[in-house]
Motif scaffolding. Sequence first.
Motif: not given
Length: 200
Positions: A62-65, A107-112, A119-131
């Motif tokens: 989910i992009v933040t911008s 691929a040369a750009a920074a990835p997610l 909770d130590g059991t779920s994972v998300g993407w560190a913000t900011p999230v860009r396209a």
Amino acid sequence: MRASATGRVLTDPRGGSFRFDAGAVSLDFAHSGGEGPYAIFETLHQPADLADWLAHPPLSAIVTSPVTAEELTEAKALRQAVWVVAHARADRLPLPPASVAAINRAAAAAPLVPELGADGTSVGWATPVRATQALSTLAREMIELLTGPLADRIRECASDNCPLVFVDSSRPNARRWCAMERCGNRHKLRALRARRATDT
């Protein structure tokens, strides 16, 4: 990728829809539209459409911008490159240099960046999230696919008039169709009619 489940519902503008699992998120992305005769299947008409595609599982980015028009153009360039190299690999042909360069460029750009939940059991993407990060992640997955143990399992649907491409990750390595409920069933029906005609 954060989850093993892949696949999307594809809609034919001439009518009907079906679930197609390409076996890799990058290959799912390659089927989000196209160029030339495949332009009628386009789903990424504006930047918001790209944001919506990326937000769906399993990528769930989910992009933040807001996605920009330039990022949409980059996404379509990557999508076309993935489509081209996947078909080349399925046909056991050399990968076109321009398409390889487009994948490497994305691929040369920074990835997610994955981020462990509190909770130590779920994972998300560190913000900011860009396209561009999501596109880089897709490009890197395609590179891993092309250079990994499943590279020789990239194939095109066995139907004469279906260009959908997928990676067969099944244990028996026996997948032939984009989807059994679509081309697989059509093949069965044609074979059945042919047998009946022969019997008659």
